[in-house]
Design a protein around this motif. Structure first.
Motif, PDB file in Angstrom:
ATOM      1  N   GLU A  81     -47.503  85.902  72.425  1.00 35.78           N
ATOM      2  CA  GLU A  81     -46.096  85.984  72.043  1.00 35.78           C
ATOM      3  C   GLU A  81     -45.394  87.110  72.789  1.00 35.78           C
ATOM      4  O   GLU A  81     -44.184  87.056  73.029  1.00 35.78           O
ATOM      5  CB  GLU A  81     -45.979  86.196  70.531  1.00 35.78           C
ATOM      6  N   GLN A  82     -46.146  88.138  73.166  1.00 41.73           N
ATOM      7  CA  GLN A  82     -45.599  89.262  73.920  1.00 41.73           C
ATOM      8  C   GLN A  82     -45.816  89.119  75.428  1.00 41.73           C
ATOM      9  O   GLN A  82     -45.008  89.580  76.224  1.00 41.73           O
ATOM     10  CB  GLN A  82     -46.251  90.575  73.450  1.00 41.73           C
ATOM     11  N   MET A  83     -46.915  88.474  75.830  1.00 38.81           N
ATOM     12  CA  MET A  83     -47.313  88.448  77.237  1.00 38.81           C
ATOM     13  C   MET A  83     -46.798  87.243  78.012  1.00 38.81           C
ATOM     14  O   MET A  83     -46.582  87.324  79.225  1.00 38.81           O
ATOM     15  CB  MET A  83     -48.845  88.498  77.328  1.00 38.81           C
ATOM     16  N   ASN A  84     -46.618  86.118  77.363  1.00 43.35           N
ATOM     17  CA  ASN A  84     -46.270  84.859  78.007  1.00 43.35           C
ATOM     18  C   ASN A  84     -44.932  84.961  78.740  1.00 43.35           C
ATOM     19  O   ASN A  84     -43.905  85.275  78.146  1.00 43.35           O
ATOM     20  CB  ASN A  84     -46.204  83.755  76.951  1.00 43.35           C
ATOM     21  N   SER A 107     -41.853  83.119  77.466  1.00 41.37           N
ATOM     22  CA  SER A 107     -41.092  83.665  76.337  1.00 41.37           C
ATOM     23  C   SER A 107     -40.600  85.084  76.629  1.00 41.37           C
ATOM     24  O   SER A 107     -40.317  85.842  75.709  1.00 41.37           O
ATOM     25  CB  SER A 107     -41.955  83.654  75.073  1.00 41.37           C
ATOM     26  N   GLY A 108     -40.520  85.432  77.913  1.00 42.27           N
ATOM     27  CA  GLY A 108     -39.962  86.728  78.295  1.00 42.27           C
ATOM     28  C   GLY A 108     -40.971  87.829  78.516  1.00 42.27           C
ATOM     29  O   GLY A 108     -40.593  88.980  78.756  1.00 42.27           O
ATOM     30  N   SER A 131     -49.194  75.681  82.787  1.00 39.34           N
ATOM     31  CA  SER A 131     -47.925  75.871  82.086  1.00 39.34           C
ATOM     32  C   SER A 131     -47.072  77.003  82.645  1.00 39.34           C
ATOM     33  O   SER A 131     -45.875  77.062  82.374  1.00 39.34           O
ATOM     34  CB  SER A 131     -48.192  76.144  80.596  1.00 39.34           C
ATOM     35  N   GLY A 132     -47.685  77.905  83.401  1.00 42.60           N
ATOM     36  CA  GLY A 132     -46.926  79.019  83.954  1.00 42.60           C
ATOM     37  C   GLY A 132     -46.812  80.215  83.032  1.00 42.60           C
ATOM     38  O   GLY A 132     -45.802  80.914  83.052  1.00 42.60           O
ATOM     39  N   TYR A 133     -47.828  80.476  82.218  1.00 42.34           N
ATOM     40  CA  TYR A 133     -47.794  81.632  81.320  1.00 42.34           C
ATOM     41  C   TYR A 133     -47.810  82.954  82.086  1.00 42.34           C
ATOM     42  O   TYR A 133     -47.316  83.960  81.594  1.00 42.34           O
ATOM     43  CB  TYR A 133     -49.007  81.632  80.384  1.00 42.34           C
ATOM     44  N   GLY A 134     -48.442  82.949  83.270  1.00 39.60           N
ATOM     45  CA  GLY A 134     -48.585  84.198  84.005  1.00 39.60           C
ATOM     46  C   GLY A 134     -49.665  85.102  83.435  1.00 39.60           C
ATOM     47  O   GLY A 134     -49.677  86.304  83.687  1.00 39.60           O
ATOM     48  N   VAL A 135     -50.580  84.526  82.674  1.00 42.59           N
ATOM     49  CA  VAL A 135     -51.667  85.287  82.050  1.00 42.59           C
ATOM     50  C   VAL A 135     -52.997  84.701  82.510  1.00 42.59           C
ATOM     51  O   VAL A 135     -53.212  83.487  82.414  1.00 42.59           O
ATOM     52  CB  VAL A 135     -51.583  85.238  80.509  1.00 42.59           C
TER      53      VAL A 135
END
Length: 249
Positions: A105-108, A111-112, A157-161
């Motif tokens: 919720e913080q890293m994705n 979602s910013g 999905s492109g989470y960047g994680v």
């Protein structure tokens, strides 16, 4: 002890770290070491039970308020107790899933968040089964599977994680003490468990830390399960699947 460590970093230089643990006394020594090396303002301790999503969420919220964000998460809580298989699954596997989903919720980036990397502590038992520890084995197989699935989901999905799992062999920690009691109904297999330790040898904690650091800092690593043994480390090879045809490649 149940450990759950959360690290915040920038450009691979350790700037801030939050230690999460259900056992305040167990966290005191590493907390003091970090404070001495990096300064008290760079480190915080937050009491947290990984079986409680509410406590995880509150601890992450406090971390973000204190340090401005989350870039790295290390899910490291774990027990070995075949007499309480439900708790073993809850801490070893569900704790990893709880922590990951709340951290995302913080890293994705969708979602910013700023993206980052999550390293989950699995085990050699997540690669090959331990006959004396079925529920522990199941939990660690689950951690490896969850890590690899999340890595693929993030990339698609492109989470960047990035997501990786470190899989140590036998390490001299609290999990290795009083083995017969921990095996419960499988205590008759204690001798076989000790024999496996004799054959595989013990891994130094520093070697596990070095493996985790490699997974954290190497931007090419995503969906990896790194087996850490006394004889040397190896990246495990697993079958992959074509998402459109659902067939092994």
């Amino acid at each position: 002890s149940l450990k759950f460590s959360l690290y915040g970093t920038c450009l691979h230089f350790l700037l801030t770290v939050a230690l999460l643990d259900i056992n305040e006394a167990a966290a005191e020594r590493p907390l003091q070491a970090l404070e001495q090396q990096f300064g008290a303002e760079k480190t915080i301790f937050l009491k947290c039970d990984v079986e409680s999503e509410e406590q995880i969420r509150a601890a992450f919220k406090k971390t973000v308020e204190t340090f401005g964000g989350i870039d790295i998460l290390c899910n490291n809580a774990g027990i070995l107790n075949e007499t309480s298989w439900e708790k073993t699954i809850s801490i070893n596997l569900m704790g990893v899933i709880r922590g990951t989903y709340v951290a995302l919720e913080q890293m994705n980036r969708l979602s910013g968040g700023r993206g980052g990397v999550i390293v989950n502590t699995a085990s050699m038992a997540g690669i090959g089964p331990f006959l004396s520890c079925p529920s522990y084995t199941a939990s660690k197989f689950g951690v490896v599977g969850f890590t690899r699935a999340m890595a693929a989901a993030s990339e698609a999905s492109g989470y960047g994680v990035r997501f990786n799992a470190v899989c140590p062999g036998f390490v001299q920690t609290d999990l290795m003490t009083n083995i017969p009691v921990r095996l419960g109904q499988f205590s008759n297999l204690t001798a076989a468990a000790h024999q496996l330790v004799d054959v595989m040898g013990m891994v130094a904690v520093s070697d596990v830390a070095a493996a985790a650091l490699e997974l954290l800092t190497d931007n090419t690593k995503n969906g990896e399960a790194l087996l850490v043994l006394q004889s040397g480390n190896m990246y495990m090879q697993f079958p992959s699947f074509n998402p459109t045809q659902n067939k092994p490649l």
